[in-house]
Write an enzyme that holds these catalytic residues in place. Structure first.
Site, PDB file in Angstrom:
ATOM      1  N   LYS A 158      -5.282  42.726 109.408  1.00  0.00           N
ATOM      2  CA  LYS A 158      -3.923  43.054 108.960  1.00  0.00           C
ATOM      3  C   LYS A 158      -3.816  44.531 108.589  1.00  0.00           C
ATOM      4  O   LYS A 158      -2.874  45.211 108.996  1.00  0.00           O
ATOM      5  CB  LYS A 158      -3.560  42.162 107.768  1.00  0.00           C
ATOM      6  CG  LYS A 158      -2.150  42.361 107.246  1.00  0.00           C
ATOM      7  CD  LYS A 158      -1.616  41.083 106.625  1.00  0.00           C
ATOM      8  CE  LYS A 158      -2.240  40.766 105.284  1.00  0.00           C
ATOM      9  NZ  LYS A 158      -1.762  41.664 104.203  1.00  0.00           N
ATOM     10  N   SER A 159      -4.774  45.038 107.823  1.00  0.00           N
ATOM     11  CA  SER A 159      -4.713  46.447 107.409  1.00  0.00           C
ATOM     12  C   SER A 159      -4.716  47.370 108.626  1.00  0.00           C
ATOM     13  O   SER A 159      -3.951  48.338 108.696  1.00  0.00           O
ATOM     14  CB  SER A 159      -5.935  46.786 106.554  1.00  0.00           C
ATOM     15  OG  SER A 159      -5.884  46.105 105.336  1.00  0.00           O
ATOM     16  N   ARG A 196      -1.625  49.953 110.363  1.00  0.00           N
ATOM     17  CA  ARG A 196      -1.897  51.383 110.578  1.00  0.00           C
ATOM     18  C   ARG A 196      -1.787  51.752 112.043  1.00  0.00           C
ATOM     19  O   ARG A 196      -1.354  52.863 112.385  1.00  0.00           O
ATOM     20  CB  ARG A 196      -3.288  51.725 110.023  1.00  0.00           C
ATOM     21  CG  ARG A 196      -3.321  51.735 108.482  1.00  0.00           C
ATOM     22  CD  ARG A 196      -4.718  51.507 107.970  1.00  0.00           C
ATOM     23  NE  ARG A 196      -4.870  51.713 106.538  1.00  0.00           N
ATOM     24  CZ  ARG A 196      -4.602  50.808 105.592  1.00  0.00           C
ATOM     25  NH1 ARG A 196      -4.144  49.608 105.923  1.00  0.00           N
ATOM     26  NH2 ARG A 196      -4.788  51.093 104.314  1.00  0.00           N
ATOM     27  N   GLY A 227       3.015  44.450 100.802  1.00  0.00           N
ATOM     28  CA  GLY A 227       2.783  45.642  99.983  1.00  0.00           C
ATOM     29  C   GLY A 227       2.267  46.802 100.818  1.00  0.00           C
ATOM     30  O   GLY A 227       2.649  47.957 100.603  1.00  0.00           O
ATOM     31  N   ARG A 284       6.385  43.612  92.549  1.00  0.00           N
ATOM     32  CA  ARG A 284       5.114  44.358  92.544  1.00  0.00           C
ATOM     33  C   ARG A 284       5.326  45.826  92.168  1.00  0.00           C
ATOM     34  O   ARG A 284       6.389  46.396  92.452  1.00  0.00           O
ATOM     35  CB  ARG A 284       4.435  44.201  93.912  1.00  0.00           C
ATOM     36  CG  ARG A 284       4.084  42.737  94.170  1.00  0.00           C
ATOM     37  CD  ARG A 284       3.363  42.522  95.457  1.00  0.00           C
ATOM     38  NE  ARG A 284       2.068  43.168  95.481  1.00  0.00           N
ATOM     39  CZ  ARG A 284       1.295  43.220  96.550  1.00  0.00           C
ATOM     40  NH1 ARG A 284       1.695  42.657  97.684  1.00  0.00           N
ATOM     41  NH2 ARG A 284       0.138  43.816  96.506  1.00  0.00           N
ATOM     42  N   SER A 338      -7.163  52.104  95.051  1.00  0.00           N
ATOM     43  CA  SER A 338      -6.191  51.458  95.935  1.00  0.00           C
ATOM     44  C   SER A 338      -6.100  52.191  97.256  1.00  0.00           C
ATOM     45  O   SER A 338      -5.705  53.353  97.316  1.00  0.00           O
ATOM     46  CB  SER A 338      -4.811  51.427  95.270  1.00  0.00           C
ATOM     47  OG  SER A 338      -3.837  51.113  96.241  1.00  0.00           O
ATOM     48  N   GLN A 356      -3.994  51.470  99.458  1.00  0.00           N
ATOM     49  CA  GLN A 356      -2.570  51.655  99.775  1.00  0.00           C
ATOM     50  C   GLN A 356      -2.052  52.965  99.194  1.00  0.00           C
ATOM     51  O   GLN A 356      -1.330  53.702  99.855  1.00  0.00           O
ATOM     52  CB  GLN A 356      -1.757  50.475  99.242  1.00  0.00           C
ATOM     53  CG  GLN A 356      -2.075  49.174  99.982  1.00  0.00           C
ATOM     54  CD  GLN A 356      -1.290  47.996  99.466  1.00  0.00           C
ATOM     55  OE1 GLN A 356      -0.521  48.106  98.505  1.00  0.00           O
ATOM     56  NE2 GLN A 356      -1.472  46.849 100.098  1.00  0.00           N
ATOM     57  N   ASP A 366      -9.195  41.020  98.317  1.00  0.00           N
ATOM     58  CA  ASP A 366      -8.328  39.909  98.739  1.00  0.00           C
ATOM     59  C   ASP A 366      -9.076  38.583  98.819  1.00  0.00           C
ATOM     60  O   ASP A 366      -8.477  37.552  99.139  1.00  0.00           O
ATOM     61  CB  ASP A 366      -7.704  40.226 100.104  1.00  0.00           C
ATOM     62  CG  ASP A 366      -6.732  41.399 100.005  1.00  0.00           C
ATOM     63  OD1 ASP A 366      -6.129  41.586  98.934  1.00  0.00           O
ATOM     64  OD2 ASP A 366      -6.591  42.128 101.006  1.00  0.00           O
ATOM     65  N   ARG A 394      -2.679  33.746 100.522  1.00  0.00           N
ATOM     66  CA  ARG A 394      -4.109  33.516 100.296  1.00  0.00           C
ATOM     67  C   ARG A 394      -4.357  32.390  99.294  1.00  0.00           C
ATOM     68  O   ARG A 394      -5.382  31.717  99.357  1.00  0.00           O
ATOM     69  CB  ARG A 394      -4.799  34.812  99.866  1.00  0.00           C
ATOM     70  CG  ARG A 394      -4.719  35.876 100.953  1.00  0.00           C
ATOM     71  CD  ARG A 394      -5.735  36.967 100.804  1.00  0.00           C
ATOM     72  NE  ARG A 394      -5.307  38.145 101.548  1.00  0.00           N
ATOM     73  CZ  ARG A 394      -5.452  38.302 102.869  1.00  0.00           C
ATOM     74  NH1 ARG A 394      -6.014  37.362 103.594  1.00  0.00           N
ATOM     75  NH2 ARG A 394      -5.026  39.401 103.473  1.00  0.00           N
TER      76      ARG A 394
END
Ligand code: S3P
Length: 442
Positions: free
Chosen positions: A23-24, A28, A96, A124, A169, A171, A322, A397
């Site tokens: 997913k990450s 990107r 997020g 969030r 982080s 992110q 995660d 999750r």
């Protein structure tokens, strides 16, 4: 509409499986493709709702993104600084990563964008990106507590900054680095402890100049040079280790299981779970590592066997951030106590994951102590009683973790809503059932 699911005892899991794209890395790939000049091709992209939200937002910002007949994705980018003002609110759904990284990109474009998300994302914290991006010249009008929806007024003349991350982080790091792509000179992020480095790796693949240096206190300084042109690439996304965690956990807990998960990403910033499970006595073997598109991947073989409780150190948290809900489920089947430490960040994920995990374990008859930043889980030394109903709080999750527990517990586990699973692992139920699970609509 909520979509309750029930998971009952599984037979031994056997065979080979693969999991969807990371997913990450998928987010990107689309974002950098949109900022390159020309066509980027991506195969193995995660076709989940979170990545679809990123694709829709990038289209609204002027990129062209299409799925080709062979299942790969084509992104026609507009160049660094070439995005256009979106004429409607960008809705990033549950993601997020999507909102924080896109806010970074938009912060150094001289236009206004409005961003929002679902009920989970609107709770969030966004202050963590607002603060550095305002230093670079962007302005935000956010709801109280720095929450979505917000208006982002991008900087006409963005400034490069040096920013020390107050939380580990990826992110926040990525938001600043991506904003720095369209600022003059060098934008620098000081990272006290390592977090996943997919942005740095992929920026290099696209031809950006990214320097990483160790600093005196054990962290690192990451510098991106602005105004570099990004070159389109051909990318293949490895399987998501955070998705692989579910069949892996199931195979460890269900007696007699023996499976291989193919082509899983094993970036060092993502494999804290493997390390922890091995410390618990898990029989996990990683095949030879290969490199694909700048990211390492390997096949992973998992066999069921006895597990013991461990103390998981706080320093490991970023490399398995995660995976704590599914690790907690495995800990419930182990012999002895497992202590999870340094997890205040879990309170601000898709749900309050410490609270949701503790409540789910209690519903399954497991004894757990919830601390401000951790959990102590009393393992049952075998199958936990099970039989409970778990509140998922819009968190994919939490849903997948407790459906996995149902495969190994005495009585079935029910989750109140499985619809969010589509954000990260759309084929989860089918894949698990193919391996031997029994998950069905309630
Ligand atoms: C992500 C970073 C992590 C992780 C999230 C994906 C990313 O969040 O929890 O699922 O792709 O950069 P934080 O940066 O908030 O730790």
């Amino acid at each position: 509409m909520p979509h309750p699911l029930i998971s009952s005892a599984a037979g031994p899991l056997k065979g080979t499986c693969s999991v969807p794209g990371d997913k990450s890395i998928s987010h990107r790939a689309l974002m950098l493709g949109a900022l390159a000049v020309g066509e980027t091709r991506v195969s193995g992209l995660l076709e989940g709702e979170d990545v679809a939200a990123t694709a829709a937002a990038l289209r609204a910002l002027g990129a062209t993104i299409e799925r080709a007949d062979d299942g790969s994705w084509r992104v026609h980018g507009v160049g660094v600084g070439g995005l256009a003002e979106p004429d409607a609110v960008l809705d990033l759904g549950n993601s997020g990563t999507a909102v924080r990284l896109l806010a970074g990109i938009c912060a150094s474009h001289g236009f206004t964008a409005f961003m929002t998300g679902d009920a989970s994302l609107r709770q969030r914290p966004m202050g963590r990106i607002i603060e550095p991006l305002e230093r670079m010249g962007a302005r935000f009008e956010a709801r109280s507590g720095g929450r979505l929806p917000f208006a982002l007024i991008g900087a006409d003349q963005p400034l490069p900054i040096e920013y020390r991350l107050p939380v580990a982080s990826a992110q926040v790091k990525s938001a600043v680095l991506l904003a720095g792509l369209n600022a003059p000179g060098e934008t620098r992020v000081i990272e006290p402890a390592p977090s996943r480095d997919h942005t740095e790796r992929m920026l290099r693949r696209f031809g950006a100049h990214v320097g990483v240096e160790a600093n005196a206190d054990g962290g690192s300084v990451i510098a991106v040079t602005g105004y570099s042109e990004l070159q389109p690439c051909v990318l293949t996304v490895p399987g998501d280790p955070s998705a692989a965690a579910f069949p892996m956990a199931a195979a460890l807990m269900v007696p007699g299981s023996d499976i291989v998960i193919r082509r899983v990403g094993v970036n060092p910033g993502r494999i804290g779970l493997f390390e922890t499970l091995r410390e618990m006595g898990a029989r996990i073997e990683m095949g030879p590592r290969r490199k694909l598109g700048g990211e390492p991947l390997a096949d992973i073989a998992v066999r069921a066997g006895p597990l013991r409780g461990v103390d998981v150190p706080a320093v490991r948290a970023p490399s398995m951030i995660d995976e704590y809900p599914i690790l907690s489920v495995v800990a419930a089947c182990a012999e002895g106590t497992t202590r999870l430490n340094g997890l205040a960040e879990l309170r601000v994920k898709e749900s309050d994951r410490l609270g949701a995990t503790a409540a789910g374990l209690r519903a399954a008859g497991v004894t757990v102590t919830e601390r401000d930043d951790g959990l102590d889980i009393e393992g049952c030394g075998g199958p936990p009683p099970g039989g409970g109903l778990v509140a998922t709080h819009l968190d994919h999750r939490i849903a997948m973790a407790f459906l996995t527990l149902g495969m190994a517990s005495g009585k079935p586990m029910t989750v109140d809503d499985g619809s969010m699973i589509g954000t990260s692992y759309p084929g989860f139920v089918a894949d698990m059932n193919r391996l031997g699970a029994s998950i069905a609509a309630q």
